[in-house]
Design a protein around this motif. Structure first.
Motif, PDB file in Angstrom:
ATOM      1  N   GLU A  21      -7.832  50.567  40.555  1.00  0.00           N
ATOM      2  CA  GLU A  21      -9.032  49.738  40.369  1.00  0.00           C
ATOM      3  C   GLU A  21      -8.653  48.283  40.080  1.00  0.00           C
ATOM      4  O   GLU A  21      -9.276  47.353  40.610  1.00  0.00           O
ATOM      5  CB  GLU A  21      -9.899  50.299  39.245  1.00  0.00           C
ATOM      6  N   VAL A  22      -7.656  48.087  39.248  1.00  0.00           N
ATOM      7  CA  VAL A  22      -7.206  46.721  38.939  1.00  0.00           C
ATOM      8  C   VAL A  22      -6.583  46.091  40.173  1.00  0.00           C
ATOM      9  O   VAL A  22      -6.847  44.929  40.501  1.00  0.00           O
ATOM     10  CB  VAL A  22      -6.229  46.719  37.742  1.00  0.00           C
ATOM     11  N   ARG A  23      -5.765  46.844  40.890  1.00  0.00           N
ATOM     12  CA  ARG A  23      -5.133  46.320  42.098  1.00  0.00           C
ATOM     13  C   ARG A  23      -6.195  45.959  43.137  1.00  0.00           C
ATOM     14  O   ARG A  23      -6.072  44.966  43.858  1.00  0.00           O
ATOM     15  CB  ARG A  23      -4.115  47.310  42.647  1.00  0.00           C
ATOM     16  N   CYS A  24      -7.247  46.750  43.229  1.00  0.00           N
ATOM     17  CA  CYS A  24      -8.341  46.447  44.148  1.00  0.00           C
ATOM     18  C   CYS A  24      -9.033  45.151  43.741  1.00  0.00           C
ATOM     19  O   CYS A  24      -9.342  44.311  44.595  1.00  0.00           O
ATOM     20  CB  CYS A  24      -9.329  47.612  44.182  1.00  0.00           C
ATOM     21  N   SER A  25      -9.259  44.960  42.452  1.00  0.00           N
ATOM     22  CA  SER A  25      -9.904  43.717  41.999  1.00  0.00           C
ATOM     23  C   SER A  25      -8.990  42.512  42.229  1.00  0.00           C
ATOM     24  O   SER A  25      -9.471  41.412  42.522  1.00  0.00           O
ATOM     25  CB  SER A  25     -10.335  43.814  40.540  1.00  0.00           C
TER      26      SER A  25
END
Length: 139
Positions: A21-25
């Motif tokens: 999720e962080v990598r996607c953001s």
């Protein structure tokens, strides 16, 4: 002719300290910066995740920018490389291999320039798009 921006990404990875999720953001911030600084460029995401990136992450990114996408997470070569415990080998080799695979598929000869960013890079206020006008293209 337009400019092409290749964005290499690995939203799902067993290496690193960030969740998918962080990598996607972080990839979303990359896309936002490209749209802001290079509004006419074509964006192509070279997704190297093993296992493959989730559709929900791709859908989230599609709300930010128009892009084309190659997902290489089921490619035999990429899967075999991902089995290594050497994170540096996996990251660098996979990124280069997937970029080459994507370039082979793309009609990049119709591009005036190709830029390459990683999914956690952003174009900041120091980026001057006009500085690249007239830059030689080496093929």
């Amino acid at each position: 002719m337009t400019d092409l921006v290749l964005v290499t990404s690995a939203i799902n990875t067993r290496f690193g300290k960030f969740s998918p999720e962080v990598r996607c953001s972080q990839t979303a911030a990359t896309l936002e910066s490209i749209v802001e600084k290079m509004p006419t460029a074509d964006i192509h995401i070279v997704e190297c995740s093993v296992p493959e990136v989730l559709d929900e992450h791709i859908d989230y990114l599609k709300n930010i920018a128009n892009f084309t996408l190659d997902k290489w997470g089921t490619n035999d070569d990429v899967v075999n490389i991902s089995r290594s415990n050497n994170w540096d080998l996996v990251k660098n080799y996979t990124e280069m291999l997937c970029t080459v695979y994507s370039l082979r598929k793309l009609d990049y000869l119709d591009c005036s320039r190709i830029f390459k960013l990683s999914g956690r890079d952003v174009l900041n206020d120091h980026f001057d798009y006009s500085a690249h006008d007239g830059a030689p293209v080496a093929l």
